[in-house]
Scaffold this active site. Sequence first.
Site, mmCIF file in Angstrom:
data_model
loop_
_atom_site.group_PDB
_atom_site.id
_atom_site.type_symbol
_atom_site.label_atom_id
_atom_site.label_comp_id
_atom_site.label_asym_id
_atom_site.label_seq_id
_atom_site.Cartn_x
_atom_site.Cartn_y
_atom_site.Cartn_z
ATOM 1 N N MET A 77 0.777 -1.270 0.065
ATOM 2 C CA MET A 77 0.054 -0.038 -0.152
ATOM 3 C C MET A 77 0.801 1.290 0.014
ATOM 4 S SD MET A 77 -2.712 -1.126 2.732
ATOM 5 C CE MET A 77 -3.816 0.391 2.505
ATOM 6 N N HIS A 78 0.106 2.429 -0.236
ATOM 7 C CA HIS A 78 0.627 3.659 0.003
ATOM 8 C C HIS A 78 1.615 4.062 -1.189
ATOM 9 C CE1 HIS A 78 -1.175 2.749 3.820
ATOM 10 N NE2 HIS A 78 0.047 2.137 4.413
ATOM 11 N N ASP A 233 -2.493 -5.183 0.263
ATOM 12 C CA ASP A 233 -1.985 -6.239 0.754
ATOM 13 C C ASP A 233 -2.566 -7.170 1.838
ATOM 14 O OD1 ASP A 233 -0.764 -4.638 2.163
ATOM 15 O OD2 ASP A 233 1.312 -4.972 2.093
#
Length: 479
Positions: A77-78, A233
Amino acid sequence: MYIGLDLGTSGLKAILITEAQHVVAEANVALTNERPQDGWSEQDPATWLAACDRVMADLGTKADLSAVKGIGLSGHMHGATLLDGADRVLRPCILWNDTRSHVEAAEMDADPRFRAVTGNIVFPGFTAPKLAWVKRHEPEIFAQLKKVLLPKDYLRLYLTGEHVGDMSDSAGTAWFDTGARDWSDDLLAATDMDRSFMPRLVEGSEVSGTLRAYLCAKWGVSPTCVIAGGGGDNAASAIGVGVVKAGQAFVSLGTSGVLFAANDGYQPDAATAVHTFCHALPNTWHQMGVILAATDALNWYGRFVGQDAATLTRALGGLEAPGKTRFLPYLGGERTPLNDSAIRGGFIGLEHATDTHAGTRAVLEGVTFAIKDCAEALAATGTKIDRLLAVGGGSKSHYWVEAIATALNVAVDLPVAGDFGGAYGAARLGQMAATGGGAELAATPAIETTIEPNQSLSAAFEDGFARFKAAQVAIKGLT
């Protein structure tokens, strides 16, 4: 059949499952990330596409892919993948464990709108502060920017030709109204952006597009194959282990460590540094405590002493009381509950008798106590954990799992042999998208064994946690 693609920090994994969700083939390609400066962590998105070609080709040597009806996506992520108007990548992707934007994150977090709308602290690893850093430090890049995609969604662009994101992954950007499950125009405007920079949104179990014709021909997949929305995830891993309802939880011992609990409603408490995100299924949310180094800490220690993680953990016997040597696993800052990008790790209590065995135990205990820190933060929000599933590479260590069960005083279930992580969850989402199925397709897997807390060591682990917290204060005073 259905395929799950999980774009991890250290590799891309593909799993092929049947209608009955049995794994029939899998493939892996390793990835590396670059750290050009202290606190930086980047990857070249071109390597993701090359890895995708390789895992799909590998699956094609192991099974006939013509029966594949759906592909699901999972990813770290991110990450900020920045594209120009022709979908060209403008710079290496800034990853989740990159903390360069700590100043920008603090500036955003000081604006009460961000916590109020997103339900979360604005962490340096989130996407929005990364864009603020790019605007401030790389204005020539920002001037060319037309689209921001999360890592798995850049992979989706390759697969479908469309800019699409899902709710669970997008909730980790700091531009998302997590309760409303939509982009926040107010927060986008606060960072000099608008919806035109963002992908359109679908739920994780919905269809986001179809596989491009030339890739169907290249990989031998039906042209009717759909691509599911997928998930971040951890949300995808939760789908993989069937953690989709309130009261269900899992602990993930991967590169990072996660304590994840599903919720039927939206119940944020940003001050605890607990992450509150949308789940990968409609009308569900989740909370998680996140530590930035779990197996990453053990792998670091393994490089330090010249042994791999498996060798180090195999050398351990039965669970022991925490020793004098304490390890703080803050190799690149920490999220829950500290929200501190500057804090760094360390060993405390070293003595002449400290050997490799003691160091290994200290590292496992340090990560275990960091997870207990997360459990206490979750409890402060009202989330109760009665039982856990364990996933990730670190769950292969009985010693480590028993330490976690003892420290948290909860039984920990280990699924039957097989991978029920992000790739498996992504494949399940691919099946949901292709068939219109729902949460019933995300059942909890059969349990191979349950590891109970070692009650004879409960008091010793409580004492060990108290010493860990004292060491935490000492480390904070040095960084």
